[in-house]
Design a protein around this motif. Structure first.
Motif, PDB file in Angstrom:
ATOM      1  N   LEU A   1    -140.242-110.209  32.634  1.00  0.00           N
ATOM      2  CA  LEU A   1    -139.530-111.360  32.087  1.00  0.00           C
ATOM      3  C   LEU A   1    -140.532-112.249  31.365  1.00  0.00           C
ATOM      4  CD1 LEU A   1    -137.642-112.313  35.362  1.00  0.00           C
ATOM      5  CD2 LEU A   1    -136.782-110.894  33.500  1.00  0.00           C
TER       6      LEU A   1
ATOM      7  N   GLY B   1    -137.083-122.192  34.393  1.00  0.00           N
ATOM      8  CA  GLY B   1    -136.236-121.324  35.199  1.00  0.00           C
ATOM      9  C   GLY B   1    -136.783-121.115  36.589  1.00  0.00           C
TER      10      GLY B   1
ATOM     11  N   VAL C   1    -137.276-117.822  39.586  1.00  0.00           N
ATOM     12  CA  VAL C   1    -137.234-116.397  39.891  1.00  0.00           C
ATOM     13  C   VAL C   1    -137.541-116.246  41.378  1.00  0.00           C
ATOM     14  CG1 VAL C   1    -139.662-115.974  39.279  1.00  0.00           C
ATOM     15  CG2 VAL C   1    -138.025-114.097  39.187  1.00  0.00           C
ATOM     16  N   GLN C   2    -136.891-115.274  42.021  1.00  0.00           N
ATOM     17  CA  GLN C   2    -137.103-115.059  43.441  1.00  0.00           C
ATOM     18  C   GLN C   2    -136.879-113.597  43.772  1.00  0.00           C
ATOM     19  OE1 GLN C   2    -134.365-117.181  45.989  1.00  0.00           O
ATOM     20  NE2 GLN C   2    -135.600-116.817  47.814  1.00  0.00           N
ATOM     21  N   THR C   3    -137.741-113.053  44.609  1.00  0.00           N
ATOM     22  CA  THR C   3    -137.537-111.706  45.137  1.00  0.00           C
ATOM     23  C   THR C   3    -136.914-111.830  46.520  1.00  0.00           C
ATOM     24  OG1 THR C   3    -139.767-111.658  46.076  1.00  0.00           O
ATOM     25  CG2 THR C   3    -139.492-110.718  43.873  1.00  0.00           C
TER      26      THR C   3
ATOM     27  N   ARG D   1    -138.850-118.998  45.998  1.00  0.00           N
ATOM     28  CA  ARG D   1    -138.489-119.271  44.607  1.00  0.00           C
ATOM     29  C   ARG D   1    -139.724-119.765  43.865  1.00  0.00           C
ATOM     30  NH1 ARG D   1    -132.795-122.586  45.033  1.00  0.00           N
ATOM     31  NH2 ARG D   1    -131.687-120.904  46.053  1.00  0.00           N
TER      32      ARG D   1
ATOM     33  N   ILE E   1    -140.603-121.051  36.687  1.00  0.00           N
ATOM     34  CA  ILE E   1    -141.197-120.419  35.512  1.00  0.00           C
ATOM     35  C   ILE E   1    -140.875-121.270  34.303  1.00  0.00           C
ATOM     36  CG2 ILE E   1    -141.358-118.060  36.386  1.00  0.00           C
ATOM     37  CD1 ILE E   1    -138.632-117.445  35.220  1.00  0.00           C
TER      38      ILE E   1
ATOM     39  N   CYS F   1    -141.639-107.782  37.776  1.00  0.00           N
ATOM     40  CA  CYS F   1    -140.930-107.385  38.989  1.00  0.00           C
ATOM     41  C   CYS F   1    -141.158-105.887  39.154  1.00  0.00           C
ATOM     42  CB  CYS F   1    -139.453-107.716  38.873  1.00  0.00           C
ATOM     43  SG  CYS F   1    -139.174-109.493  38.596  1.00  0.00           S
TER      44      CYS F   1
ATOM     45  N   HIS G   1    -134.477-108.818  42.841  1.00  0.00           N
ATOM     46  CA  HIS G   1    -134.828-110.165  42.416  1.00  0.00           C
ATOM     47  C   HIS G   1    -133.684-110.783  41.634  1.00  0.00           C
ATOM     48  CE1 HIS G   1    -135.639-107.953  38.710  1.00  0.00           C
ATOM     49  NE2 HIS G   1    -135.530-109.112  38.070  1.00  0.00           N
ATOM     50  N   TRP G   2    -133.775-112.069  41.420  1.00  0.00           N
ATOM     51  CA  TRP G   2    -132.850-112.765  40.539  1.00  0.00           C
ATOM     52  C   TRP G   2    -133.663-113.748  39.714  1.00  0.00           C
ATOM     53  CZ3 TRP G   2    -132.511-118.025  40.549  1.00  0.00           C
ATOM     54  CH2 TRP G   2    -132.956-118.689  41.685  1.00  0.00           C
ATOM     55  N   HIS G   3    -133.110-114.155  38.585  1.00  0.00           N
ATOM     56  CA  HIS G   3    -133.746-115.168  37.752  1.00  0.00           C
ATOM     57  C   HIS G   3    -132.668-115.908  36.977  1.00  0.00           C
ATOM     58  CE1 HIS G   3    -133.621-111.460  35.304  1.00  0.00           C
ATOM     59  NE2 HIS G   3    -133.373-112.276  34.281  1.00  0.00           N
TER      60      HIS G   3
ATOM     61  N   HIS H   1    -135.040-116.324  27.705  1.00  0.00           N
ATOM     62  CA  HIS H   1    -136.090-115.385  28.073  1.00  0.00           C
ATOM     63  C   HIS H   1    -135.829-114.016  27.466  1.00  0.00           C
ATOM     64  CE1 HIS H   1    -132.918-114.568  30.966  1.00  0.00           C
ATOM     65  NE2 HIS H   1    -133.462-113.387  31.183  1.00  0.00           N
TER      66      HIS H   1
END
Length: 75
Positions: free
Chosen positions: A10, A17, A19-21, A26, A29, A37, A43-45, A55
Motif C-alpha cells: 500500500l 489512514g 492499517v492493522q493486521t 493500528r 499512515i 502486508c 489486514h484492513w486499511h 492510496h
C-alpha cells in the motif's frame, strides 16, 4: 478485512489512514508512507476518522478466490 494471500503493498498518496493486521496494533499512515502486508496476512486499511485517504494498492502474484474482503470484520 483483506487476506492478501499473495501479499499486498500500500502506498498512501494523500490524506491520513489506518492499517492493522489481525492481532496487531493500528498504525497511522500518511501521504508518502508505504506499507507491506505479507502473503497470507489478514489486514484492513482505510481513512482515519474525520479525514480522507487515497492510496495505491498492489497485490503481488496471482489473485485467487482465497483473497477475502469482509466489510464486517471487527478486530
Amino acid at each position: 478485512m483483506i487476506c492478501g494471500c499473495a501479499g499486498q503493498v500500500l502506498h498512501v498518496t494523500k490524506g491520513v489512514g489506518l492499517v492493522q493486521t489481525r492481532g496487531g496494533e493500528r498504525q497511522e499512515i500518511r501521504a508518502g508512507d508505504t506499507v507491506s502486508c505479507q502473503p497470507g496476512e489478514e489486514h484492513w486499511h482505510g481513512a482515519a476518522p474525520g479525514t480522507f485517504m487515497t492510496h495505491i494498492a498492489v497485490t503481488e502474484g496471482k489473485i485467487t478466490s482465497a483473497s477475502l474482503f469482509d466489510r464486517n470484520a471487527r478486530w
